[in-house]
Write a protein that holds these residues in place. Structure first.
Motif, PDB file in Angstrom:
ATOM      1  N   PHE A 115      41.437  48.768  34.295  1.00 25.85           N
ATOM      2  CA  PHE A 115      41.091  48.189  35.586  1.00 25.85           C
ATOM      3  C   PHE A 115      42.040  47.052  35.955  1.00 25.85           C
ATOM      4  CE2 PHE A 115      39.083  45.392  38.664  1.00 25.85           C
ATOM      5  CZ  PHE A 115      38.639  46.290  39.614  1.00 25.85           C
ATOM      6  N   PHE A 116      42.266  46.101  35.022  1.00 28.08           N
ATOM      7  CA  PHE A 116      43.151  44.970  35.310  1.00 28.08           C
ATOM      8  C   PHE A 116      44.611  45.284  34.983  1.00 28.08           C
ATOM      9  CE2 PHE A 116      39.005  43.013  34.323  1.00 28.08           C
ATOM     10  CZ  PHE A 116      38.770  42.426  35.559  1.00 28.08           C
ATOM     11  N   GLN A 117      44.822  46.295  34.123  1.00 28.04           N
ATOM     12  CA  GLN A 117      46.195  46.677  33.753  1.00 28.04           C
ATOM     13  C   GLN A 117      46.323  48.199  33.770  1.00 28.04           C
ATOM     14  OE1 GLN A 117      45.233  44.966  30.290  1.00 28.04           O
ATOM     15  NE2 GLN A 117      45.827  42.902  30.836  1.00 28.04           N
ATOM     16  N   LEU A 118      47.499  48.659  34.132  1.00 30.52           N
ATOM     17  CA  LEU A 118      47.853  50.077  33.969  1.00 30.52           C
ATOM     18  C   LEU A 118      49.016  50.105  32.996  1.00 30.52           C
ATOM     19  CD1 LEU A 118      47.780  51.584  37.557  1.00 30.52           C
ATOM     20  CD2 LEU A 118      46.287  52.168  35.664  1.00 30.52           C
ATOM     21  N   VAL A 119      48.820  50.724  31.840  1.00 28.13           N
ATOM     22  CA  VAL A 119      49.846  50.715  30.797  1.00 28.13           C
ATOM     23  C   VAL A 119      50.351  52.141  30.580  1.00 28.13           C
ATOM     24  CG1 VAL A 119      50.364  50.135  28.398  1.00 28.13           C
ATOM     25  CG2 VAL A 119      48.690  48.761  29.670  1.00 28.13           C
ATOM     26  N   ILE A 120      51.657  52.337  30.730  1.00 25.14           N
ATOM     27  CA  ILE A 120      52.270  53.634  30.382  1.00 25.14           C
ATOM     28  C   ILE A 120      53.011  53.437  29.067  1.00 25.14           C
ATOM     29  CG2 ILE A 120      53.961  55.372  31.056  1.00 25.14           C
ATOM     30  CD1 ILE A 120      53.259  54.856  33.948  1.00 25.14           C
ATOM     31  N   TYR A 165      38.599  37.530  35.083  1.00 25.41           N
ATOM     32  CA  TYR A 165      38.061  38.798  34.574  1.00 25.41           C
ATOM     33  C   TYR A 165      36.541  38.852  34.756  1.00 25.41           C
ATOM     34  CZ  TYR A 165      42.614  39.398  32.275  1.00 25.41           C
ATOM     35  OH  TYR A 165      43.955  39.533  32.022  1.00 25.41           O
ATOM     36  N   ARG A 166      35.866  37.762  34.403  1.00 19.80           N
ATOM     37  CA  ARG A 166      34.397  37.745  34.511  1.00 19.80           C
ATOM     38  C   ARG A 166      33.951  37.862  35.964  1.00 19.80           C
ATOM     39  NH1 ARG A 166      33.384  32.853  30.106  1.00 19.80           N
ATOM     40  NH2 ARG A 166      33.693  34.144  28.244  1.00 19.80           N
ATOM     41  N   HIS A 167      34.689  37.171  36.857  1.00 19.55           N
ATOM     42  CA  HIS A 167      34.348  37.209  38.283  1.00 19.55           C
ATOM     43  C   HIS A 167      34.320  38.646  38.786  1.00 19.55           C
ATOM     44  CE1 HIS A 167      34.579  36.252  42.612  1.00 19.55           C
ATOM     45  NE2 HIS A 167      35.391  37.286  42.644  1.00 19.55           N
ATOM     46  N   HIS A 168      35.358  39.418  38.450  1.00 19.02           N
ATOM     47  CA  HIS A 168      35.413  40.794  38.952  1.00 19.02           C
ATOM     48  C   HIS A 168      34.409  41.692  38.258  1.00 19.02           C
ATOM     49  CE1 HIS A 168      38.355  40.832  42.045  1.00 19.02           C
ATOM     50  NE2 HIS A 168      39.116  40.026  41.337  1.00 19.02           N
ATOM     51  N   PHE A 169      34.162  41.438  36.975  1.00 19.96           N
ATOM     52  CA  PHE A 169      33.234  42.304  36.247  1.00 19.96           C
ATOM     53  C   PHE A 169      31.833  42.253  36.860  1.00 19.96           C
ATOM     54  CE2 PHE A 169      30.199  43.094  32.771  1.00 19.96           C
ATOM     55  CZ  PHE A 169      30.511  44.428  32.557  1.00 19.96           C
ATOM     56  N   GLY A 173      32.403  34.342  48.038  1.00 14.56           N
ATOM     57  CA  GLY A 173      33.300  35.405  48.492  1.00 14.56           C
ATOM     58  C   GLY A 173      33.943  36.173  47.377  1.00 14.56           C
ATOM     59  N   SER A 174      35.207  36.477  47.554  1.00  9.78           N
ATOM     60  CA  SER A 174      35.888  37.351  46.617  1.00  9.78           C
ATOM     61  C   SER A 174      37.297  36.840  46.370  1.00  9.78           C
ATOM     62  CB  SER A 174      35.967  38.741  47.233  1.00  9.78           C
ATOM     63  OG  SER A 174      36.505  38.636  48.529  1.00  9.78           O
ATOM     64  N   THR A 175      37.864  37.281  45.228  1.00 11.43           N
ATOM     65  CA  THR A 175      39.161  36.740  44.853  1.00 11.43           C
ATOM     66  C   THR A 175      40.239  37.812  44.924  1.00 11.43           C
ATOM     67  OG1 THR A 175      37.842  35.580  43.244  1.00 11.43           O
ATOM     68  CG2 THR A 175      40.173  35.278  43.072  1.00 11.43           C
ATOM     69  N   PHE A 176      41.399  37.452  45.407  1.00  9.64           N
ATOM     70  CA  PHE A 176      42.577  38.333  45.403  1.00  9.64           C
ATOM     71  C   PHE A 176      42.290  39.722  45.961  1.00  9.64           C
ATOM     72  CE2 PHE A 176      44.245  35.129  42.742  1.00  9.64           C
ATOM     73  CZ  PHE A 176      43.413  34.954  41.663  1.00  9.64           C
ATOM     74  N   GLN A 177      41.636  39.827  47.092  1.00  7.40           N
ATOM     75  CA  GLN A 177      41.354  41.159  47.628  1.00  7.40           C
ATOM     76  C   GLN A 177      42.415  41.604  48.606  1.00  7.40           C
ATOM     77  OE1 GLN A 177      37.726  41.802  49.567  1.00  7.40           O
ATOM     78  NE2 GLN A 177      36.636  42.357  47.748  1.00  7.40           N
ATOM     79  N   PRO A 196      37.788  41.211  27.121  1.00 10.83           N
ATOM     80  CA  PRO A 196      38.145  39.832  27.509  1.00 10.83           C
ATOM     81  C   PRO A 196      36.989  39.075  28.160  1.00 10.83           C
ATOM     82  CG  PRO A 196      39.134  41.408  29.035  1.00 10.83           C
ATOM     83  CD  PRO A 196      38.517  42.204  27.935  1.00 10.83           C
ATOM     84  N   PHE A 197      35.855  39.763  28.417  1.00 13.48           N
ATOM     85  CA  PHE A 197      34.700  39.072  29.023  1.00 13.48           C
ATOM     86  C   PHE A 197      33.993  38.204  27.988  1.00 13.48           C
ATOM     87  CE2 PHE A 197      35.042  43.407  30.844  1.00 13.48           C
ATOM     88  CZ  PHE A 197      35.764  43.024  31.959  1.00 13.48           C
ATOM     89  N   LEU A 198      34.027  38.651  26.722  1.00 14.68           N
ATOM     90  CA  LEU A 198      33.347  37.890  25.666  1.00 14.68           C
ATOM     91  C   LEU A 198      34.338  37.270  24.679  1.00 14.68           C
ATOM     92  CD1 LEU A 198      30.321  40.260  24.914  1.00 14.68           C
ATOM     93  CD2 LEU A 198      30.504  38.439  26.598  1.00 14.68           C
ATOM     94  N   GLN A 199      35.541  37.829  24.572  1.00 10.95           N
ATOM     95  CA  GLN A 199      36.560  37.281  23.664  1.00 10.95           C
ATOM     96  C   GLN A 199      37.559  36.463  24.481  1.00 10.95           C
ATOM     97  OE1 GLN A 199      36.486  37.505  20.488  1.00 10.95           O
ATOM     98  NE2 GLN A 199      35.238  39.272  19.972  1.00 10.95           N
TER      99      GLN A 199
END
Length: 724
Positions: free
Chosen positions: A612-617, A562-566, A369-373, A547-550
């Motif tokens: 995508f995971f963060q919105l930074v102003i 992060y990987r799950h959603h990517f 399934g899916s996470t946090f939808q 963050p997918f590889l680091q």
């Protein structure tokens, strides 16, 4: 004639397909030499308001090991009422209902604009949607109250005929009966004891206990008296369940100082899976797990109850120091397989990204399934954007049989990566002028309980890489290829060390540049890439820092999330995850996209970064000082007030539509959270290469990371070198 870019765009809009190469090499050897594999990103349920489903069954090829569906690429003899399958070339007669077809009266599935078509097939009675809430009661009172309210509100969003059930857990696991009026009744399971599916079903009365030497007998499929005790239609138990949720109490077991709450997540999920297995096998159902921390006892435990023992870190995993990791992962893997076999899905909702055991439980939502939808949003027809119990078949030209996968939970943005192999040997290449075809057949249960089949058939030309390498090069889709290679990298990162994955990625990039770059040997300044490949190295640069590889500065749970959603999001969102978007707001003009570079950080600018995971102003130095001084409150500085508000409005718009909801960060020059922006931009100016006398705009960044310019210089050097 349309350019490749237009062709790619049209195909994505119509069929939800993006191929890495839009001309295919005609032999296995040539395909290997292209470095990026022949592959595609496919969105099975891409939203198409202009595609009404047809109310009849698809026509299939009569050959037993083919079963391809009739499509616009098939050759049709309208006079003889015969069609030839474009996969196995079998000639098939049309059924009697197609007697009236002709050149000018074609069914929809033969028209070129319907290369994607959806059929409604009603076989047998419609089964209702099933939602089983599994709720953690070891929460703080404030969190539990918010959860109660959310769950009560969700009941009003469910279709009235949907079945709903409730399991709560803390130290013990309780399965609540919903059919009894006026009295709360539940079955209690011990949180430390592992039970088989058969034992759970016997205890819940779904199968009759076996006499000695006999197998347990089912009470009867969908026997209302047994299953309806736990799963009831929403309209019947709405009031009862609302009261039950409102009265949910924190887990009553006392938690001594220095200890964690005892949380039996593993047993709770096992009971949920066992209940659905026994009551509604092979039916669309969602288990929705709401958890506030890691499993701390019983099967599937991730960490002990002693607070002095921290949850495992990447360092512990690398040193093989994570005591419960292998056992817990194996336990949840087995649960995920059982769930997937029955077409059920498990969603995980948690109040924090780390400290929840997501690493061990990732297979539950990866397989099912899916996470946090924000799961109850609706489409343009007012129906849920969710599909249940899906299977995806891929039929390829010249390949006997099909490849088939179960996809238990689908949404309109779910995007899968497919990797193909050209099997013809070099000395028996596919003749020129031919077209290769691929057919995707997605069967699923729609949220309005209909069974549907969506069929997408696509074709591309074969090309000889010896004589048509320029054509193949111009057919390269660098955006799709970057995402496809990133998905391969993420897949490898699950089982390989981080540096090994980065080395593999670098080797592939160097090989691609050597294959398609134009250069003189050992002269890096002569290196050129054509327009169709020019952005690809830049995507790889940002992917290496992602963050997918680091995993540095991320917990194992965060990396899993992060990987799950990517590996599920569509191409546009995936590219934002790899290379975030940066927008600038200033008095010099309307908001505009700017380079993701340290030179874009200016004192008189506000920046909005979307990862995508963060919105930074981020407020530049001067803007931050003006804001502190309160100029926005003064009537004569109305334009400054509007400037401060503009990025907030744009961020709000993204926050309302994005799945899952991003983290919102409001920061300024010198603020501690400015690190979110500084860690993503290309460090073209660092403390090493900037000096006080140069007047270059931008902010130097304290980092030892190489900049894109240095990365490209090294890449050119290695690509043109005669020794690599």
């Amino acid at each position: 004639m349309a350019t490749y870019q237009e062709f790619i765009q049209q195909n994505e809009e119509r069929d939800g397909v993006r191929f890495s190469w839009n001309l295919w090499p005609s032999s296995r050897l040539e395909a290997t030499r292209l470095v990026v594999p022949v592959s595609c990103l496919f969105t099975p349920l891409k939203e198409r308001p202009d595609l009404p489903p047809v109310q009849y069954e698809p026509i299939m090829c009569g050959r037993a090991n083919c079963k391809a569906v009739l499509n616009p690429l098939c050759q049709v003899d309208f006079r003889a009422k015969i069609w030839a399958c474009n996969f196995c070339f079998q000639r098939n007669p049309f059924p009697p209902s197609y007697a009236g077809i002709s050149d000018v009266n074609q069914p929809a599935e033969l028209m070129p604009q319907f290369s994607t078509i959806e059929y409604i097939v009603q076989r047998g009675p419609a089964t209702p949607l099933i939602f089983l809430y599994v709720v953690d009661t070891c929460l703080e009172e404030e969190d539990l109250q918010a959860l109660r309210e959310s769950l009560q509100m969700s009941l009003s969003l469910l279709p009235p005929n949907a079945l709903v059930g409730l399991i709560t857990f803390g130290r013990m696991v309780q399965v609540h009966e919903l059919s009894c009026e006026g009295i709360a009744k539940s079955y209690v399971f011990r949180g430390t004891k592992e039970l088989s599916a058969k034992q759970i079903q016997e205890m819940l009365g779904l199968i009759k206990p076996a006499a000695s030497g006999q197998q347990g007998r089912p009470v009867g499929p969908h026997d209302p008296s047994a299953t309806c005790r736990f799963l009831q239609p929403v309209h019947r138990v709405d009031m009862n369940l609302t009261d039950l949720l409102g009265e949910l109490q924190r887990d009553p077991w006392p938690v001594p100082q220095g200890k964690r709450s005892l949380r039996s997540t593993g047993v709770a999920l096992s009971v949920a899976v066992g209940l659905l297995e026994g009551a509604f096998p092979n039916t669309g159902a969602r288990v929705m797990l709401f958890t506030g921390g890691p499993p701390t006892q019983g099967p599937g435990m991730v960490v002990g109850d002693e607070l002095k023992t921290p949850i495992r870190s990447w360092h512990d995993i690398q040193k093989d120091n994570a005591r419960h990791l292998k056992k817990a992962t194996k336990y949840y893997d087995a649960l995920a397989s059982r769930t997937a076999v029955n077409g059920h899905s498990i969603d995980i909702y948690a109040c924090a990204l780390d400290q929840t055991g997501l690493l061990e439980m990732k297979c539950l939502s990866n397989l099912t399934g899916s996470t946090f939808q924000r799961v109850f949003s609706k489409d343009y027809n007012g129906e849920f954007r969710m599909a249940f119990g899906g299977t995806l078949e891929v039929k390829e030209m010249g390949v006997g049989g099909t490849s088939q996968w179960k996809v238990c939970s689908l949404s309109p943005s779910t995007t899968l990566a497919m990797f193909f192999e050209v099997v013809n040997q070099h000395n028996a290449a596919i003749p020129q002028g031919g077209r290769g075809a691929v057919q995707f057949v997605t069967q699923y249960q729609h949220s309005n309980t209909q069974r549907r089949i969506r069929v997408t058939t696509v074709a591309r030309n074969w090309a000889d890489a010896q004589t048509q390498i320029q054509h193949i090069e111009s057919s390269f889709d660098q955006e799709a290829s970057a995402v496809l290679m990133a998905r391969l990298g993420v897949f490898r990162a699950e089982s390989e060390e981080g540096p090994d994955v980065l080395r593999w990625l670098d080797r592939q990039l160097i090989r691609l540049c050597q294959k398609f770059g134009q250069f003189n040997k050992d002269d890096p300044t002569s290196f050129r890439l054509s327009e169709s490949l020019s952005l690809y190295p830049q995507f790889m640069f940002h992917l290496r820092r992602s963050p997918f590889l680091q995993v540095f500065n991320n917990s194992p749970d965060e990396s899993s999330y992060y990987r799950h959603h990517f590996v599920r999001q569509d191409l546009t969102q995936s590219l934002i995850m790899v290379q975030p978007m940066l927008y600038s707001y200033s008095f010099h003009g309307p908001p505009e996209p700017v380079l993701l570079d340290s030179s874009s950080i200016l004192p008189d600018r506000i920046l909005l970064m979307d990862t995508f995971f963060q919105l930074v102003i981020f407020h530049g130095e001067t803007i931050a000082q003006w804001r502190k001084a309160g100029y926005q409150e003064m009537a004569e500085y109305e334009n400054f007030k509007q400037l401060l508000q503009a990025p907030l409005d744009d961020a709000q718009e993204i926050l309302q539509t994005r799945f899952p909801m991003p983290r919102y960060v409001d920061t300024e020059h010198g603020g501690s959270q400015a690190r979110f922006l500084l860690s993503k931009v290309n460090p073209s100016q660092t403390h090493n290469n900037s000096n006080g006398w140069t007047q270059e705009p931008g902010a130097p960044i304290l980092t030892d990371d190489v900049s894109l310019q240095v990365f490209m210089d090294h890449l050119k050097k290695l690509a043109v070198s005669s020794s690599t």
